[in-house]
Design a protein around this motif. Structure first.
Motif, short mmCIF file in Angstrom:
data_model
loop_
_atom_site.label_atom_id
_atom_site.label_comp_id
_atom_site.label_asym_id
_atom_site.label_seq_id
_atom_site.Cartn_x
_atom_site.Cartn_y
_atom_site.Cartn_z
N GLU A 194 104.80 111.00 108.80
CA GLU A 194 103.95 110.17 107.94
C GLU A 194 103.90 110.71 106.52
O GLU A 194 103.98 109.97 105.54
CB GLU A 194 102.52 110.09 108.50
CG GLU A 194 102.46 109.58 109.92
CD GLU A 194 102.34 110.71 110.92
OE1 GLU A 194 101.34 110.73 111.66
OE2 GLU A 194 103.21 111.58 110.96
N SER A 195 103.78 112.05 106.40
CA SER A 195 103.69 112.66 105.08
C SER A 195 105.01 112.55 104.32
O SER A 195 105.01 112.41 103.10
CB SER A 195 103.28 114.14 105.22
OG SER A 195 102.04 114.26 105.87
N LEU A 236 106.85 118.95 106.57
CA LEU A 236 106.03 117.74 106.57
C LEU A 236 106.27 116.94 107.84
O LEU A 236 107.39 116.92 108.35
CB LEU A 236 106.36 116.86 105.36
CG LEU A 236 106.12 117.46 103.96
CD1 LEU A 236 106.46 116.42 102.90
CD2 LEU A 236 104.68 117.91 103.80
N ASP A 268 102.64 105.70 107.22
CA ASP A 268 101.33 106.13 106.76
C ASP A 268 100.22 105.60 107.65
O ASP A 268 99.13 106.15 107.70
CB ASP A 268 101.07 105.64 105.33
CG ASP A 268 101.88 106.43 104.33
OD1 ASP A 268 102.26 107.56 104.66
OD2 ASP A 268 102.14 105.91 103.24
N ARG A 272 102.21 122.56 101.91
CA ARG A 272 101.67 121.25 101.54
C ARG A 272 100.62 121.38 100.44
O ARG A 272 100.56 120.55 99.53
CB ARG A 272 101.03 120.57 102.76
CG ARG A 272 101.99 120.24 103.87
CD ARG A 272 101.25 119.53 104.98
NE ARG A 272 102.08 119.41 106.18
CZ ARG A 272 102.07 118.37 106.98
NH1 ARG A 272 101.28 117.36 106.71
NH2 ARG A 272 102.82 118.33 108.06
N TRP A 280 104.98 109.15 102.88
CA TRP A 280 104.03 109.07 101.76
C TRP A 280 104.65 109.68 100.52
O TRP A 280 104.60 109.10 99.42
CB TRP A 280 102.74 109.80 102.14
CG TRP A 280 101.70 109.78 101.05
CD1 TRP A 280 100.75 108.84 100.84
CD2 TRP A 280 101.55 110.75 100.00
NE1 TRP A 280 100.00 109.15 99.73
CE2 TRP A 280 100.46 110.32 99.20
CE3 TRP A 280 102.21 111.92 99.66
CZ2 TRP A 280 100.03 111.04 98.09
CZ3 TRP A 280 101.78 112.64 98.55
CH2 TRP A 280 100.71 112.20 97.79
N LEU A 305 99.32 114.02 102.15
CA LEU A 305 100.20 115.06 102.70
C LEU A 305 99.73 115.54 104.08
O LEU A 305 100.27 116.52 104.59
CB LEU A 305 100.27 116.24 101.73
CG LEU A 305 101.05 115.96 100.43
CD1 LEU A 305 100.89 117.11 99.45
CD2 LEU A 305 102.52 115.71 100.72
N GLY A 306 98.74 114.85 104.65
CA GLY A 306 98.37 115.12 106.03
C GLY A 306 97.22 116.08 106.22
O GLY A 306 96.86 116.42 107.36
N SER A 348 95.55 107.36 101.52
CA SER A 348 96.93 107.81 101.58
C SER A 348 97.85 107.14 100.58
O SER A 348 98.99 107.50 100.48
CB SER A 348 97.48 107.60 102.99
OG SER A 348 96.75 108.35 103.91
N LYS A 361 101.50 112.55 113.74
CA LYS A 361 101.07 113.54 112.76
C LYS A 361 101.08 114.93 113.37
O LYS A 361 100.92 115.09 114.58
CB LYS A 361 99.66 113.20 112.26
CG LYS A 361 99.58 111.91 111.48
CD LYS A 361 98.15 111.59 111.08
CE LYS A 361 97.62 112.60 110.08
NZ LYS A 361 96.27 112.25 109.61
#
Length: 658
Positions: free
Chosen positions: A197-198, A194, A538, A171, A201, A150-151, A551, A360
């Motif tokens: 990337e998150s 988010l 990701d 998050r 994911w 979740l980053g 991840s 991110k």
């Protein structure tokens, strides 16, 4: 798992929705859709037990567990990120203490042959087995995998949660819910805070979630990739579409066309009846027929048509001055606080380009925007071109609105020319229709203020648009209006966004922020993904090893025969691979056969539907019975297809790994 029967919710004169009935099965991934205010969040609160319906019932099977993520949360500020996330394992800790208590009792007793001791041993074995199944030995690994997915950086695990913004704390709360592995996930706008990337994911995780998922989201790509079923709340009714979101859009369009035809037919029929009543009202010979028509009219239930799709509305930016050829030029730009945010940024944005800033959270996207706006100091050279007029939408833009004005006045003050005649249409497209346009700005929520600030920006004459997360508080129809307006915009646009669907077809260049650098990629957002040779984001700013270990939403297969040497095993490997391919082909045939059977059953349902719509067949119990049986067969076959598809995906992954 859950059966909803005859649900009704009333707040005012008109029910929010009524007679809502549906079932949530174990592997359903349901997208709950509808316009803002239709009752999506209310439905989630009812499903998790936080709100009671006016009437109806929600029946749950056994002792299922539910994880609910609301849009607004009250979080504690007295713990670190790790401590807060570890609360997800409270049930495991309680079970651990219970197991240890049973162990102590066993060690203190000596009546080994007694019935009571044997019952104690049996209870201990059962509880210990349950404790191990709940993931007793993998808490730390699961916690790290989920938080990093979740980053959240590992270096932030021991920071107090009070140091994080609301988005980051959301998050942490989402991580807690996922770590509990509930049987049913209820997620209300999980992607709002988010990064891209998150989102990807979480998308991967939910697509393979072992339980059921019901989610509300305005991220079209996200819900389409996750969902296998769509529930729509519209006109006070809940309509069940057993398809993913993209297919639902097509079916909904067909349904609305049917509604319009039925609506027009009913209007004509009602007009004919009223005309008959008016013509023969005072003729004694027609008195009986007139009374029959009056009763017929009273019994007719008006057909409602789904709300008009405002995404078809066109909105154009007002004309403005032509800017120079290069609105933004960065030459060796550097920015650092306690650490270097980015260094040696060299980029040129040409007039008319639509570009995206992705990466991110915390990698410097908004920071570079602030540098362009001149809001913060920086090192290096940053040149704004000739005649550039900037229109800037930031997250705090809503705070700059005049609270004493109404929604309508706020837009009326900036609208010029013919656009003033369309203010109500524009407000409606952004969910300020009807009485909402008379609200004072001071009573609006944060999301409503953000939408209002976006509308105001759309009406100002600018030639360089800078939009920082513009879609966070917009529904899908509003996003379509905004996207079309930007696409038709003659000027230049810089868009910071995590919404892939919004960026797709809009931008022609992507700037990737990561590891203190800014890299330029020519093409759209999906061209960028293909260039990076990744199916999701990701891997942005990470090497493959880090992504796999930290991840991945799924457990790795380490320790299960993965360390053996490949030397000297070619014949056995060939045989195993051949057997694997044979198994894969068998699984593919099973899925194909199931799909053919589903198609046949669906075709038969359509045929029965058409027959039952005929007045002469309305009471034909044979057709009704067959319809019910075919529907049950279809539901059973769909469940079988889902299991076969999961088996096929697993076998495909094994085949691909080889």
């Amino acid at each position: 798992m859950i059966s909803v029967e005859g649900l009704k919710v009333e707040f005012g004169v008109k029910p929010l929705f009524s007679d809502a009935s549906f079932v949530i099965n174990q592997h359903d991934r349901i997208a709950l859709v509808g316009k803002n205010g239709a009752g999506k969040s209310t439905m989630l609160k009812i499903l998790c037990g936080q709100q009671k319906p006016t009437s109806g019932s929600v029946n749950m099977q056994g002792d299922i567990t539910i994880g609910y993520l609301p849009q607004v949360m009250n979080l504690q500020d007295l713990t670190t990120v790790r401590q807060e996330a570890m609360k997800a394992f409270a049930d495991i800790e309680r079970l651990k203490q219970h197991v240890e208590q049973l162990e102590r009792q066993m060690s203190e007793r000596t009546d080994y042959d007694s019935t009571e001791y044997m019952e104690l041993v049996e209870r201990y074995s059962s509880e210990h087995e349950r404790y191990m199944l709940m993931g007793a030995n993998g808490q730390d690994a699961a916690l790290e995998r989920t938080l990093t997915g979740l980053g959240v950086l590992r270096s932030d695990f021991d920071r107090p949660t009070c140091e994080f913004s609301g988005g980051w704390r959301m998050r942490i709360e989402l991580a807690k819910i996922l770590l509990r592995h509930p049987d049913l996930l209820l997620l209300d706008e999980p992607t709002n805070h988010l990064d891209i990337e998150s989102i990807q994911w979480l998308e991967q995780l939910l697509a393979t979630w072992n339980g059921a998922v019901v989610l509300v989201s305005h991220d079209r790509a996200f819900i389409n990739n996750v969902s296998n079923r769509t529930l729509e709340i519209s006109c006070g009714q809940v309509v069940d579409y057993r398809v993913k979101y993209d297919e639902y859009v097509v079916l909904r369009k067909e349904r609305r066309e049917q509604q319009l035809r039925a609506y027009e037919n009913q209007r004509k029929e009602m007009a004919d009846i009223r005309d008959f009543i008016e013509r023969f009202r005072y003729k004694p010979t027609k008195a009986v027929q007139v009374q029959q028509r009056i009763r017929q009219l009273e019994k007719m239930v008006p057909i409602e048509v789904d709300e008009v799709d405002t995404s078809a509305m066109h909105l154009k930016f007002p004309p403005c001055l032509r800017s120079g050829d290069y609105p933004v030029i960065c030459d060796e730009v550097r920015k650092e606080y306690a650490h270097v945010v980015f260094d040696r940024v060299n980029l040129t944005i040409k007039r008319g380009e639509k570009v995206a800033f992705v990466g991110k959270n915390g990698e410097g996207k908004s920071t570079l925007v602030k540098c362009i706006m001149g809001e913060i100091p920086f090192d290096g050279n940053l040149k704004i071109g000739h005649n550039v007029q900037i229109g800037y939408f930031a997250q705090n833009q809503a705070q700059l609105l005049d609270e004493s004005l109404t929604v309508f006045q706020t837009i009326d003050n900036v609208a010029k020319g013919d656009i003033r005649l369309k203010i109500n249409d524009i407000l409606g497209a952004f969910m300020f229709g009807g009485e909402n346009s008379d609200k004072k700005v001071k009573v609006l929520s944060g999301g409503e203020r953000s939408r209002l600030a976006m509308i105001r920006l759309l009406l100002e004459p600018v030639n360089l648009l800078i939009l920082d997360e513009p879609t966070n508080h917009l529904d899908m129809a509003s996003k379509d209006v905004l996207k079309e307006a930007i696409r038709a915009f003659d000027g230049t646009a810089i868009i910071v966004s995590h919404d892939r669907e919004f960026l797709d077809g809009l931008v022609t260049k992507v700037f990737e922020f990561g590891q203190g650098k800014v890299r330029e990629h020519i093409g759209g957002i999906y061209d960028f993904l293909q260039t990076k040779r990744i199916s999701d984001l990701d891997e942005l700013g990470q090497n493959k090893k880090t992504t796999t270990n930290a991840s991945s939403p799924l457990p790795t297969m380490e320790g299960q025969g993965g360390g053996s040497s490949r030397e000297g095993g070619s014949s056995s490997s060939y045989a195993a691979r051949k057997e694997q391919q044979k198994s894969l082909r068998k699984a593919e045939r099973a899925v194909e056969d199931s799909e053919k059977k589903i198609a046949q059953l669906e075709q038969r349902l359509k045929e029965l539907d058409q027959q039952l719509m005929k007045p002469e067949n309305a009471a034909n119990m044979k057709l009704v019975t067959e319809y019910t049986e075919v529907q049950q067969q279809l539901d059973t076959e769909v469940e079988r297809w889902e299991k076969l598809s999961e088996e096929l995906e697993y076998k495909q992954s094994l085949n691909g790994a080889d």
